[in-house]
Design an enzyme around this catalytic site. Structure first.
Site, PDB file in Angstrom:
ATOM      1  N   GLU A  88      18.923 -89.491  60.678  1.00  0.00           N
ATOM      2  CA  GLU A  88      18.709 -88.219  61.364  1.00  0.00           C
ATOM      3  C   GLU A  88      19.878 -87.261  61.172  1.00  0.00           C
ATOM      4  O   GLU A  88      19.679 -86.063  61.008  1.00  0.00           O
ATOM      5  CB  GLU A  88      18.447 -88.459  62.862  1.00  0.00           C
ATOM      6  CG  GLU A  88      17.079 -89.070  63.149  1.00  0.00           C
ATOM      7  CD  GLU A  88      15.911 -88.204  62.667  1.00  0.00           C
ATOM      8  OE1 GLU A  88      16.057 -86.964  62.586  1.00  0.00           O
ATOM      9  OE2 GLU A  88      14.850 -88.769  62.354  1.00  0.00           O
ATOM     10  N   CYS A 120      -4.967 -74.706  55.074  1.00  0.00           N
ATOM     11  CA  CYS A 120      -5.645 -74.813  56.378  1.00  0.00           C
ATOM     12  C   CYS A 120      -7.074 -75.337  56.241  1.00  0.00           C
ATOM     13  O   CYS A 120      -7.611 -75.944  57.172  1.00  0.00           O
ATOM     14  CB  CYS A 120      -5.631 -73.469  57.087  1.00  0.00           C
ATOM     15  SG  CYS A 120      -3.955 -72.902  57.454  1.00  0.00           S
ATOM     16  N   CYS A 137      -7.374 -74.525  65.917  1.00  0.00           N
ATOM     17  CA  CYS A 137      -6.033 -73.960  65.734  1.00  0.00           C
ATOM     18  C   CYS A 137      -6.076 -72.450  65.984  1.00  0.00           C
ATOM     19  O   CYS A 137      -6.803 -71.717  65.323  1.00  0.00           O
ATOM     20  CB  CYS A 137      -5.530 -74.245  64.317  1.00  0.00           C
ATOM     21  SG  CYS A 137      -3.978 -73.427  63.929  1.00  0.00           S
TER      22      CYS A 137
HETATM   23  N1  ADE Z   1      13.400 -84.853  59.247  1.00  0.00           N
HETATM   24  C1  ADE Z   1      14.136 -85.212  60.307  1.00  0.00           C
HETATM   25  N2  ADE Z   1      13.832 -86.423  60.727  1.00  0.00           N
HETATM   26  C2  ADE Z   1      12.895 -86.891  59.889  1.00  0.00           C
HETATM   27  C3  ADE Z   1      12.186 -88.091  59.779  1.00  0.00           C
HETATM   28  N3  ADE Z   1      12.425 -89.084  60.614  1.00  0.00           N
HETATM   29  N4  ADE Z   1      11.293 -88.202  58.796  1.00  0.00           N
HETATM   30  C4  ADE Z   1      11.080 -87.186  57.949  1.00  0.00           C
HETATM   31  N5  ADE Z   1      11.715 -86.054  57.997  1.00  0.00           N
HETATM   32  C5  ADE Z   1      12.619 -85.890  58.953  1.00  0.00           C
END
Ligand code: ADE
Length: 349
Positions: A33, A195, A204
Site C-alpha cells: 500500500e 459503460c 448509474c
Molecule cells: N492501489 C492501492 N491499493 C491497491 C490494491 N490493493 N490493489 C490494486 N491497486 C491498488
C-alpha cells in the site's frame, strides 16, 4: 442482489492477480500500500517484489539501515515515505513485538499510515469492517450515486467516506474493498470507461444523465508559486539604500531593497557570480553578514528570502536602477512590505 454482491461478482471474474492479494500478512499489505501510494500498479510491482525479497518480514525491515531502504526506494520519489517506513517498522518491532498490527486503531497511530492505509491493511489482513476511499473509490461512488461534492474538500471527504461505509459488506470487508479499488481502476476508469459493459449501468446516475465526464468534481487548487530572493542591505552615513517596486509584481508601489531573484534556492557562491551582483557590488566589496532564510507567505506565493549586508555599492547603478538613499530616521515614511520592514527594523536595533 446488494450493491456489494454485484460488485464482488464483477471482481471475481475480472480481477488482476496481484501478489499482495494472495496474503493476509499485514506487513506485506503495508509494503504494497505504501508503494502503491507512490506509483501505479505496473510500476510498483518490481519495487514490491524487491522489498519482499530483501525484507520478508518486519523484523528484517527494521534491522535495515536507512541507506539500504532508500536504495531500494530509489526512483519512487518522496523519500520521506521511505524514511517513515523505517520508523514504523522499528516501532512495530519494539511496541508490537515484531508482529505488524492488524487493527485499525493500532495502525492509525503509526507514522505514514493515514485513514486510507489503516482501513486497507485492517480490512485486507483481518476483514475489519473499515471502508477504503482512494481515488478509484471516489470516482466510482461519485458517478454511481451522482455526488458532485468536490472530492478534495473537507465536507466531500466526509460524505464519500459515509457512502463507502454504507455500501461496505461488513462480513467480507477485505474483498469488498479490493473490489472497489479494482472496479475504479479497471472499469470505472477516469477517461472513456466502457459503460456499455458495466454491471452497474442500469442504475448509474452518471451514465443515465451523461455526466460520466464531469464526475467526480475536484476543486482546482491554486498553484502556489515559490520564489527565492536575496535582498541587499547597504548603509552609508546613516542612510539605507532602497528602491521602489514596479507595479506589475508583488508589493506594487512599495519600497524595498535592491534584490536578485532566483528560480530556486541558490548558494551564496552562486549569488556572487550572478552578473547583477558582480556589477552592483564590484569584486572588492565585503559581505558583512547573511541572514538565515526567512519564509514569507503571500496569498498565492511563497517567498524564501535572505538578507545580505554588503559594505558598499557601485554608485553608478544608483541612477540606472532608480535606487535612492533613505535616512534611517525617516524610514517609517516609506511604505514597505512587512518582510522588509521587520527585517530592517530588527537589523538596525
Ligand atoms: N492501489 C492501492 N491499493 C491497491 C490494491 N490493493 N490493489 C490494486 N491497486 C491498488
Amino acid at each position: 442482489m446488494t450493491f456489494s454482491q454485484r460488485l464482488i461478482g464483477w471482481y471475481r471474474k475480472n480481477k488482476r492477480e496481484l501478489p499482495w492479494r494472495n496474503t493476509n500478512d499485514a506487513y506485506l499489505i503495508w509494503l504494497s500500500e505504501i508503494i502503491l501510494q507512490q506509483t501505479r500498479v505496473d510500476q510498483g510491482m518490481p519495487y514490491y517484489l524487491r522489498f519482499v525479497d530483501a525484507y520478508p518480514d518486519v523484523k528484517s525491515f527494521a534491522a535495515a539501515s536507512e541507506d539500504e531502504i532508500l536504495r531500494l526506494w530509489q526512483g519512487l520519489g518522496y523519500y520521506s515515505r521511505g524514511r517513515n517506513m523505517l520508523k514504523t517498522a522499528r516501532k512495530v518491532v519494539v511496541e508490537h513485538s515484531g508482529k505488524f498490527p492488524e487493527r485499525y486503531e493500532d495502525l492509525i497511530k503509526l507514522v505514514g499510515i493515514g485513514e486510507y492505509t489503516a482501513s486497507a491493511i485492517s480490512s485486507f489482513s483481518s476483514n475489519e469492517a473499515k471502508a477504503v476511499v482512494d481515488g478509484n473509490v471516489y470516482r466510482f461512488l461519485s458517478r454511481y450515486f451522482g455526488v458532485d461534492t468536490p472530492i478534495n474538500s473537507t465536507i466531500g471527504k466526509k460524505e464519500f467516506q459515509a457512502l463507502a461505509d454504507e455500501v461496505l459488506d461488513h462480513e467480507n470487508a477485505g474483498e469488498h474493498n479490493q473490489a472497489m479499488i479494482e472496479f475504479g481502476a479497471l472499469q470505472c476508469k477516469p477517461k472513456n470507461p466502457s459503460c456499455e459493459l458495466c454491471p452497474f449501468n442500469d442504475s448509474c446516475f452518471a451514465f443515465e444523465q451523461s455526466k460520466v465526464n464531469v464526475l467526480p468534481v475536484k476543486l482546482k487548487k491554486l498553484k502556489i508559486r515559490e520564489r527565492v530572493f536575496y535582498f541587499f542591505l547597504v548603509m552609508k552615513n546613516n542612510q539605507i539604500l532602497m528602491k521602489r517596486r514596479i507595479n506589475s509584481d508583488i508589493w506594487a508601489g512599495l519600497n524595498d531593497l535592491p534584490s536578485i531573484e532566483f528560480a530556486e534556492r541558490t548558494s551564496v557562491n552562486e549569488l556572487m557570480i550572478h552578473p547583477d551582483f558582480k556589477a552592483w557590488f564590484n569584486t572588492d566589496c565585503v559581505i558583512h553578514s547573511i541572514s538565515d532564510e526567512i519564509k514569507h507567505i503571500l496569498t498565492h506565493q511563497r517567498l524564501f528570502a535572505r538578507f545580505v549586508h554588503v559594505d558598499k555599492v557601485n554608485e553608478e547603478f544608483l541612477s540606472k536602477n532608480d535606487w535612492f538613499w533613505v535616512k534611517i530616521d525617516e524610514l517609517d515614511q516609506y511604505g514597505q512590505p512587512k518582510l522588509i520592514f521587520d527585517f530592517v527594523k530588527k537589523f538596525l536595533n
